[in-house]
Scaffold this active site. Sequence first.
Site, PDB file in Angstrom:
ATOM      1  N   CYS A 158      -3.000   2.096   6.373  1.00 42.03           N
ATOM      2  CA  CYS A 158      -3.219   1.370   7.633  1.00 42.03           C
ATOM      3  C   CYS A 158      -3.893   2.250   8.672  1.00 42.03           C
ATOM      4  O   CYS A 158      -4.657   1.769   9.496  1.00 42.03           O
ATOM      5  CB  CYS A 158      -1.893   0.854   8.163  1.00 42.03           C
ATOM      6  N   GLY A 216       2.441  -5.070   7.593  1.00 41.50           N
ATOM      7  CA  GLY A 216       1.458  -5.826   6.830  1.00 41.50           C
ATOM      8  C   GLY A 216       0.268  -6.166   7.706  1.00 41.50           C
ATOM      9  O   GLY A 216      -0.001  -5.488   8.704  1.00 41.50           O
ATOM     10  N   PRO A 246       9.979  -6.809  -0.796  1.00 41.30           N
ATOM     11  CA  PRO A 246       8.765  -6.035  -1.070  1.00 41.30           C
ATOM     12  C   PRO A 246       7.655  -6.976  -1.501  1.00 41.30           C
ATOM     13  O   PRO A 246       7.901  -8.151  -1.765  1.00 41.30           O
ATOM     14  CB  PRO A 246       9.194  -5.138  -2.242  1.00 41.30           C
ATOM     15  N   GLU A 263       4.273  -3.799  12.412  1.00 41.11           N
ATOM     16  CA  GLU A 263       3.338  -2.683  12.162  1.00 41.11           C
ATOM     17  C   GLU A 263       2.161  -3.255  11.388  1.00 41.11           C
ATOM     18  O   GLU A 263       2.288  -3.588  10.206  1.00 41.11           O
ATOM     19  CB  GLU A 263       4.043  -1.588  11.344  1.00 41.11           C
ATOM     20  N   ASN A 317       0.819  -1.228   0.000  1.00 43.29           N
ATOM     21  CA  ASN A 317       0.000   0.000   0.000  1.00 43.29           C
ATOM     22  C   ASN A 317       0.847   1.271   0.000  1.00 43.29           C
ATOM     23  O   ASN A 317       0.452   2.263  -0.593  1.00 43.29           O
ATOM     24  CB  ASN A 317      -1.019  -0.020   1.140  1.00 43.29           C
TER      25      ASN A 317
END
Length: 522
Positions: free
Chosen positions: A293, A237, A187, A259, A163
């Site tokens: 997020c 993620g 990635p 995170e 994202n």
Amino acid sequence: MTLTPLELTRPASVTDAFLRELVARVPGGETWELTEVYTGEKLVGLPQSTPDDIERAFAVAREAQRKWAATPLKQRLAVFKRAHALFVDNARNVADLIQVESGKNRRMAIEETCDPPMVMSHYLRRAGKLLAPVKRGGPVPLVTSATEIRQPKGVVGIIAPWNFPFATGISDAIPALMAGNAVVLKPDNKTALSPLYGIRLLEEAGLPEGLFQVVCGEGPDVGPTLIDQADYVMFTGSTATGRVIGERAGRNLIGCCLELGGKNPMLVLEDADLEETVRGAIFGAFGNTGQICMHIERIYLPESRYEEFKQAFVAATEALDVRAAYDFGPDMGSLVSPDHMHRVKSHVDDAIARGATVLTGGKPRPDLGPAFFEPTILEGVTKDMVCGVTETFGPVVALHKYRTVDEAVALANDTDYGLNASVWSRDVAGARAVAARLESGNVNINDILATAFAAKSTPSGGVKSSGVGARHGDQGLLKYTDGKNLAVLKKQVMGARPGQSYEKYVEGMLSGLKLMRRLRIR
Ligand code: NAD
């Protein structure tokens, strides 16, 4: 899968030769088809790294890390001073790559390019102080000392989502590298291009070759070897994957920072300014196509303001310019992939089937591109619906009424997540009192997320199922180091002296402890 023959010209900087050059540094044979999100057309074949490739990448990184850690800090930091300028000068090219691989609108893509330079600026100011040895007092004044020395962990494995591929892939590596570590980045396959370009810019700025490696592949294929080889793991993620990563890191006795996801609430208080609140809600729900997020999926409104807000919010949502374009025109772009679009759609369909009302949106838009979904506002969402409890991660938001502030706080906290919250009021002191009661790693007053995320000197992370540890702030760099406690005893003073009874020695030691407390020595 080419679904829409959109008449869209790919940005001029994104040539086939340039893309092939970018992916050439990824080890691996079999390739994965990386596509342009707006059109579904193939961009380039991305090599997929095998466990042997990953082990080799770590071996090269480890070798480079030894030299890098021995390089004076001033020289290491000089690389990032040069990189800052290069990143800013090339922001438009970076935004081109971010857009082709993620489908987000250009406004968000260009904002994303600003994150690594902001992180560089912050740690360029702070790293010298954080990494300098700190002399501390020893247990016995004058004859002992202890020094806290910061040492790099070694090779840091970074696993990044799609994202914000450039921000999570590069920004999280910056403090790790400054502290003297090497990095091996994995990635997401869909969004490997912009981080690969970021590494190229870092090397242009003088980062030694080999120090920043990239491996690619599906998470479950690459993850285990990467974690087993790493000295620390930085993961961004979903909460589900975070648990898998944390378990493996725990078994290997290495540290990790996780995170993770959120189901973030926005609390509108009685006296909030309507226009500003609606503008905030539009960004909170639909910014980055709802794939941030820290974005907002639940809005709590006082009964007295509900109708007024609802009408204004629906009208503003319906006025949004949603389409594919490589210019700054659209307010909202695409979701990242048709798969993700179907996931978002399934949340909305489930909510409708269980009695929720769609106030606007609610449908895919194949006419705009293969992964477009309308900005969607729901009403009547309850906890028996998937989107009532689980992160949707798309442009879908639910409106809820509350009667008292206590009820609003209880509803906002009624979730497993705790990443971000947003409180809106003209009375900042009152909003602060509400913020203090929210179970959330970040709370923004009269903003959605940018103020907290851009405050690079303050740690930012999640509580509850939204994460472990934080990025930014002092701990955003110190987490990539081990502390070494270097203690010196200049003269042997502990233990009974020759001829002294142990009773006497203990008496002296105990009164010494009291004296030190009174003199505040220890
Ligand atoms: P994801 O967990 O599916 O994937 C994230 C990364 O982990 C990808 O690179 C993926 O390939 C990899 N991965 C997947 N399974 C793995 C495994 N078993 N072992 C090792 N690696 C594995 O998440 P996503 O769907 O790509 O990203 C969206 C999620 O990320 C959302 O939940 C969002 O809230 C969260 N997110 C959190 C933050 C934050 O700072 N808290 C920031 C951005 C995104």
